[in-house]
Scaffold this active site. Structure first.
Site, PDB file in Angstrom:
ATOM      1  N   ARG A   1      -5.782  -3.976  -2.639  1.00 23.43           N
ATOM      2  CA  ARG A   1      -4.664  -3.670  -3.529  1.00 23.43           C
ATOM      3  C   ARG A   1      -3.526  -3.065  -2.711  1.00 23.43           C
ATOM      4  NH1 ARG A   1      -7.366  -3.142  -8.846  1.00 23.43           N
ATOM      5  NH2 ARG A   1      -8.927  -4.785  -8.627  1.00 23.43           N
TER       6      ARG A   1
ATOM      7  N   GLU B   1      -1.012  -1.629  -3.681  1.00 24.01           N
ATOM      8  CA  GLU B   1      -0.266  -0.661  -4.499  1.00 24.01           C
ATOM      9  C   GLU B   1       0.161   0.569  -3.700  1.00 24.01           C
ATOM     10  OE1 GLU B   1      -2.051   0.021  -8.652  1.00 24.01           O
ATOM     11  OE2 GLU B   1      -3.608  -1.063  -7.576  1.00 24.01           O
TER      12      GLU B   1
ATOM     13  N   ARG C   1     -15.590   4.957  -6.591  1.00 30.06           N
ATOM     14  CA  ARG C   1     -15.370   5.783  -7.780  1.00 30.06           C
ATOM     15  C   ARG C   1     -16.674   6.229  -8.408  1.00 30.06           C
ATOM     16  NH1 ARG C   1     -10.236   3.310 -11.251  1.00 30.06           N
ATOM     17  NH2 ARG C   1      -8.717   3.609  -9.586  1.00 30.06           N
TER      18      ARG C   1
ATOM     19  N   ARG D   1      -7.484   8.835  -6.703  1.00 28.88           N
ATOM     20  CA  ARG D   1      -8.451   7.821  -7.113  1.00 28.88           C
ATOM     21  C   ARG D   1      -8.074   6.388  -6.743  1.00 28.88           C
ATOM     22  NH1 ARG D   1     -10.202   7.181 -12.155  1.00 28.88           N
ATOM     23  NH2 ARG D   1      -9.085   5.418 -12.960  1.00 28.88           N
ATOM     24  N   HIS D   2      -7.048   6.187  -5.940  1.00 25.71           N
ATOM     25  CA  HIS D   2      -6.642   4.840  -5.535  1.00 25.71           C
ATOM     26  C   HIS D   2      -6.749   4.647  -4.031  1.00 25.71           C
ATOM     27  CE1 HIS D   2      -4.685   4.932  -9.549  1.00 25.71           C
ATOM     28  NE2 HIS D   2      -4.950   3.632  -9.528  1.00 25.71           N
TER      29      HIS D   2
ATOM     30  N   GLU E   1     -11.891   6.542 -15.792  1.00 30.41           N
ATOM     31  CA  GLU E   1     -12.318   5.156 -15.935  1.00 30.41           C
ATOM     32  C   GLU E   1     -12.967   4.687 -14.634  1.00 30.41           C
ATOM     33  OE1 GLU E   1      -9.832   2.286 -14.632  1.00 30.41           O
ATOM     34  OE2 GLU E   1     -11.744   1.220 -14.722  1.00 30.41           O
TER      35      GLU E   1
ATOM     36  N   SER F   1     -14.096  -1.786 -15.830  1.00 29.70           N
ATOM     37  CA  SER F   1     -13.328  -2.570 -16.787  1.00 29.70           C
ATOM     38  C   SER F   1     -14.048  -3.887 -16.991  1.00 29.70           C
ATOM     39  CB  SER F   1     -11.931  -2.863 -16.238  1.00 29.70           C
ATOM     40  OG  SER F   1     -11.014  -1.944 -16.748  1.00 29.70           O
TER      41      SER F   1
END
Lengths: 542, 542
Positions: free
Chosen positions: A314, A316, A516, A322-323, A465, A468
């Site tokens: 990712r 991002e 996570r 948490r990323h 979370e 998913s």
């Protein structure tokens, strides 16, 4: 036998290393200095140690192990080596051979040295005392001159002290007869004891007027190879391994099998800008943001029930706890007969089995983590609680928190809902399903009775979370419609779209971030703690 | 009960599909045509099928399953579904519910239709005959109009025919009462029976004057989602999953644990030009060519014994049967006490355990592969043969093949040596060790007695290399020297080099390509057959 180390396990060792660091810049300086000194040092293997006294008639009992010994010795039975973690009272008076790191070294006068030897988180005290036929004064001096974290081989006899030893994991000592250095460590940029210290200990010492070294997160990561040697990290990555193992074994027992989907793909897998691009032999390629497209294609290829464990990427610019830009995805995809609850029927038991197994089989590792980072064991129910998104919104509303009923929850409202669920149902692990369609990816199956909702779910641990999932659209026309509605360029994923034209079974699945799971199960505050060599927007090394 | 299908299992089905293809361009045209037709088709779910006669009083026993049924039906017990593979005589006269693909559809007059239903490679014949209270003529007609590979739900009663059924894997039939279409397939670009056909069958037919369709490798890969549905491919990827599973379970039982190292790295891991580069937030990054550097760093972090299964990336322009640009690496790294034979002591038993388990637990899958791609079971010894490189060169020499004693073997000489070893020792699996240093990576430990050789090994299956391994240089000064000698820019891998300065245990390890293991164990001729969605210099899709 009472010894200086057991009487006074740590006090004198806490601040002795002048290269210990409290800040990033100090660590960098220290690292440079250490590297410089390492370069100056005589290679351990290339020349005999200067510390060995050639005149000493007992000189053969200590010194550096020549490299040739590690290159060419005839294969031998390695069973006569004992692991430090296996040194117990049962071995009293027996001769043992161990290899480990010199964690701490202390000389007491010129007749005695103590070395705490550490192997994979386990420690034992080794005592070097002058003895007529084995240990010379020169040997005691040689041992006192070893550098911390050097790898040493120790031969000696196991003894059981009359008083409890406080500074080591093992309750025996080794009376040393021979000691050789296998690999000499340069001056350390960070000290393992410093890196292993809990904040609680630092605060306690501060109240007593003593300042102990605190190693911050960036310094740890810059020196990750040293940081990984702490008992907490030895535990974290064994727990991580166990999470993956239970995940696989549970799914295999449920008729799933493992696939490996390509990470180099032509179109982006989840859409959006957060994708790493590269030149693939003249074509533009992306690094897969998830195995989503290919795991669904495998289902269209009649694979039935599959899972994958692999890296996902990712791009991002997320600077949160948490990323990560690269993490390990645990992915599942399965045919369903009728309803997305069949997917939730796998998720619940899978994670309950995982938590049960971690608590049972990783007790030592969890203890090691908790010593440095105290946490309460996860509260979870044998049968996993399921709430609809609407019910979640209602619970928040009743608690005075208004959220958009067709929007997503943010980190704060997720956390709040986690608290409310814990209070009402006594669990920190639950499923929230029937999410608003607008906040889910294009491949999510809408609910038939209200297309503002979808046949999807998220799973939470401790208010965050981690999973998913949901039912996917298997009807090609509806899939195209949904992709276009969300602005996806369907041309870039045409091979995926085409997969549904030749008969597509109804199916669903989910994805989990391995880091996570470990972070939240252990109540850790930063995902960088559960990634071996983390990658975030600022970190591509080590 | 004797039926047309069981009497004449395949002849009339072989060339009926006019979209079947014999070449790449034909396949492309067919795919385009199929896609076009799929777009024209009424969505299966959006409108009721035109084929259902609304006047038929038995109309509720067949037709399309409305999407709403698959979106919203209340969760139900799925245990009343039966897998096709579980349909046996024991279920005679019982009512069953199955889901699968309509593999072949045949009408006999207007009172009877036959559908062979396939689920995960297992097939059963379903008989639709007009019956007063359940099956109408209209239903028989509806069934005859189904398209191949459509997903259907069938409810019926199990019957045992008096003669053997030849065209299906299951020896029972289902007397259909209800039949619904879940997902209708468009016209297929390739036919599953064509894709599943062995060359032997094609040759045999040719001798009998009949031309059967042969689907070539590229056509298969262009239509991979269809190709994956063949029994051979269903077998290959279950075998692949089992290889990974045994690899892990064996190593875990030997005290190893699993790590996940980063694929995005700053410097190239193995050197050379064969690396994919990308922009990482303004920094130049590489895709890891192997987990080599980071698995060694984990060893320096006291991880002791570790393994990893993950993608590795090679930007090589290799157009061979055994090279891919992305494949799955099985990697191991471990501390050693004295000698690289300790690594070979893991390799041998690991693979013998793997082969034993595959032969025992994947018999059905191996059979499915062999039906399409006939092969002889791998010959291997309970204790793996070890030969030195020098011995191998000598064997070649005695057979009249001269090779450079300090160069590498090429594909041809490797194959020749494989033959010689098989003749002399009766094994197609062996270790060749003490390789010339000049042909090994910079991190390989030289032999002390002759620095032209190294403490390294390759492992061969059926004359092809599948594993490379050895002892690594753990002495930082020697490592720098070796890297520089091989022209590696040590600045780009400085965090790796520095890892050895703070005490490095002697260690070794090896790496295996998962796709190669499966290819060679099954005697397949192309690695693309064992990669789910292969990536080579010309292929980035599907």
């Amino acid at each position: 036998m009472s010894t200086p180390e057991s009487q006074n396990p740590s006090a004198s060792d806490l601040t002795t290393d002048d290269a210990s660091s409290v800040s990033k810049s100090a660590a960098k300086k220290a690292a440079k200095k250490a590297a410089k000194e390492a370069k100056k040092e005589t290679p351990a293997a290339a020349a005999p140690s200067l510390a060995v006294d050639e005149q000493d008639p007992l000189a053969s009992n200590y010194g550096e192990v020549p490299l040739v010994e590690l290159q060419s010795k005839t294969a031998e039975d390695v069973s006569h080596w004992t692991e430090v973690g296996h040194l117990t009272n049962a071995l009293e008076n027996q001769s043992v051979l161990i290899r480990g790191r010199a964690q701490t070294i202390r000389a007491v006068g010129n007749k005695m040295s103590f070395v705490v030897v550490r192997e994979r988180g386990f420690t034992v005290q080794c005592v070097v005392t002058v003895q007529p036929d084995t240990v010379s004064r020169q040997m005691v001096k040689y041992v006192a001159g070893l550098s911390r974290e050097s790898i040493i081989d120790v031969e000696g006899v196991v003894s059981v002290p009359s008083v409890e030893i406080k500074g080591t994991t093992q309750q025996v000592e080794v009376q040393v007869r021979k000691l050789y250095c296998v690999s000499r460590a340069a001056v350390l940029p960070i000290n393992i004891e410093d890196a292993a210290r809990s904040d609680v200990e630092i605060e306690k010492a501060l109240q007593a007027g003593e300042t102990l070294v605190r190693v911050n997160q960036d310094t740890r990561l810059n020196n990750r190879v040293l940081d990984l040697r702490t008992p907490a990290n030895q535990g974290i990555f064994r727990i991580q391994s166990q999470v993956g193992n239970i995940f696989r074994q549970f799914l295999i027992s449920e008729g799933f099998f493992e696939i490996h989907s390509p990470k180099l793909i032509a179109g982006s897998s989840e859409g959006g800008a957060a994708v790493f691009k590269l030149n693939y032999k003249g074509q533009e390629a992306c690094l897969a943001q998830s195995p989503q497209l290919h795991k669904q294609m495998a289902i269209c290829g009649d694979f039935g029930r599959i899972f994958e464990i692999g890296p996902v990427f990712r791009a991002e610019d997320s600077f949160t706890h948490r990323h990560l830009c690269e993490f390990t995805g645990l992915d599942v995809e399965m045919e369903i007969k009728r309803h997305y609850s069949e997917v939730m029927d796998v998720v619940g038991p899978l994670f309950v089995a995982m938590f049960d197994s971690l608590n049972k089989n990783c007790a030592k590792e969890l203890e090691a983590v908790a010593r440095q980072y105290p946490f309460q064991p996860l509260k979870y129910l044998p049968e996993t609680l399921r709430l609809t998104f609407e019910e979640g919104v209602q619970m928040l509303k009743e608690a005075g928190v208004e959220v958009d009923p067709f929007g997503d929850l943010n980190t704060e409202t997720e956390r709040k809902l986690g608290q409310l669920v814990l209070e009402k149902y006594g669990t920190e692990f639950y499923i929230l399903h029937r999410y608003p369609l607008a906040v889910r990816p294009f491949y999510t199956m809408p609910c038939h009775d209200n297309p503002a909702y979808s046949n999807s779910f998220d799973v939470f641990i401790r208010g965050e979370e981690i999973i998913s999932g949901g039912q996917r659209v298997h009807v090609p026309e509806l899939l195209t419609e949904r992709a276009q509605a969300l602005g996806i360029d369907v041309k870039t994923i045409s091979t995926y779209m085409d997969s549904f034209r030749y008969g597509a079974p109804p199916h669903g699945g989910f994805g989990v971030g391995l880091e996570r799971v470990v972070m939240l199960f252990c109540g850790l505050n930063n995902i960088r703690k559960t990634s071996l060599f983390p990658r975030d927007p600022l970190r591509l090394a080590p």
